[in-house]
Design an enzyme around this catalytic site. Structure first.
Site, PDB file in Angstrom:
ATOM      1  N   SER A  61       5.040 -44.605  -6.125  1.00  0.00           N
ATOM      2  CA  SER A  61       6.019 -45.168  -5.192  1.00  0.00           C
ATOM      3  C   SER A  61       6.847 -46.192  -5.935  1.00  0.00           C
ATOM      4  CB  SER A  61       5.301 -45.834  -4.015  1.00  0.00           C
ATOM      5  OG  SER A  61       6.200 -46.605  -3.237  1.00  0.00           O
ATOM      6  N   TYR A 116      -0.904 -51.523  -0.409  1.00  0.00           N
ATOM      7  CA  TYR A 116      -0.256 -50.257  -0.757  1.00  0.00           C
ATOM      8  C   TYR A 116       0.505 -50.373  -2.075  1.00  0.00           C
ATOM      9  CZ  TYR A 116       2.609 -46.046  -0.250  1.00  0.00           C
ATOM     10  OH  TYR A 116       3.223 -44.834  -0.462  1.00  0.00           O
TER      11      TYR A 116
END
Length: 282
Positions: A165, A178
């Site tokens: 990501s 995350y």
């Protein structure tokens, strides 16, 4: 035909019932890849497989827990028996947890002195929530690779694609677990690229930026279709001035899986972010 040599290869995709990874499965199936769609929710995987088969592709749905070595091994045996051994492994299973998320973007003094009801600060983050996010994103990638890469060692034209990501480069506010977990995935991608180089396995990752899907539409847009305040900040820092859509990942997927185009590429994390990472904000 571009990517014609992918035909008849076997791809194993974890998280395959989700929006982005189901797109990967459908994209590869269009080029004749036999796709194993793995997901904790077998019904979600089956729905994707039904769509692929309706378009004439070959696919298999497998219920699988990427944090359970026995579940992974059972999936591997089923895939090997019905499709063949893995040529392309896509580690797409991942996600976040509210237990690893703060309510506000930054800590204020009043959050300590006069803590409002329902406000979760950094000091309230649940270690179990952090553990869950790390396990799902990082440990799930490690265990899945341990299982399926055994069949890839020594084969020609095999590759692993991890899903990182843009949070791994610059952490977003509110989601420390995350962001840190995806940073671990990027680092692990580079480790594996070196570790597996002598046995013929290329390892790369895609780092998606901000993508609009049905799953997150209510987080990105108000009911009238306007941007939420957080989304407005995202778009203002994205030079291409839009969110990504699943189809924006197709080129990166095919490029990194096909050695005809990326045979000398391993250990990279490819941003697909509309220029977000290039813009300083001024």
């Amino acid at each position: 035909m571009l990517n014609e040599n992918l035909k008849n290869r076997v791809a194993v995709i974890t998280g395959g019932g989700g929006v982005l990874c189901s797109g990967f499965a459908k994209d590869l199936a269009k080029f004749g890849v036999k796709v194993a769609v793995l997901d904790l929710r077998e019904d979600a995987a089956q729905k994707v497989v039904d769509e692929i088969k309706a378009d004439g592709g070959a696919a298999l749905a497998v219920g699988c827990n990427v944090l359970d070595a026995e579940s992974l091994e059972a999936a591997r045996q089923k895939i090997n028996a019905e499709l063949g051994t893995c040529d392309i492994l896509i580690n797409g299973a991942g996600g976040n947890s509210p237990l690893g998320t703060t309510t506000k973007e930054t800590l204020e003094l009043k959050d300590i002195a006069e803590k409002a009801e329902g406000v979760k600060t950094f000091f309230d983050l649940d270690p179990k929530g952090i553990e869950f996010v790390f396990n799902l994103n990082f440990l799930g990638t490690l265990l899945t690779t341990q299982c399926f890469a055994k069949d890839m060692v020594g084969k020609k034209n095999v590759s692993i694609l991890n899903i990182s990501s843009m949070n791994s480069y610059r952490p977003l506010t509110k989601i420390p677990a995350y962001s840190a977990a995806k940073a671990a995935v990027s680092n692990f991608t580079q480790f594996m690229a070196v570790h597996f180089a002598d046995v013929g396995i290329r390892v790369n990752a895609i780092a998606p930026g901000f993508f609009s899907t049905n799953q997150n539409k209510t987080l990105l847009f108000n009911e009238d279709g306007s941007l939420t305040p957080r989304s407005d900040k995202i778009i203002s820092h994205t030079p291409l001035r839009r969110f990504g859509v699943p189809e924006d990942l197709t080129g990166a997927l095919l490029f990194l899986c096909d050695e005809e185009y990326s045979g000398f590429i391993t250990g990279i994390i490819l941003p697909v972010d509309g220029g977000f990472s290039a813009y300083s904000g001024v």
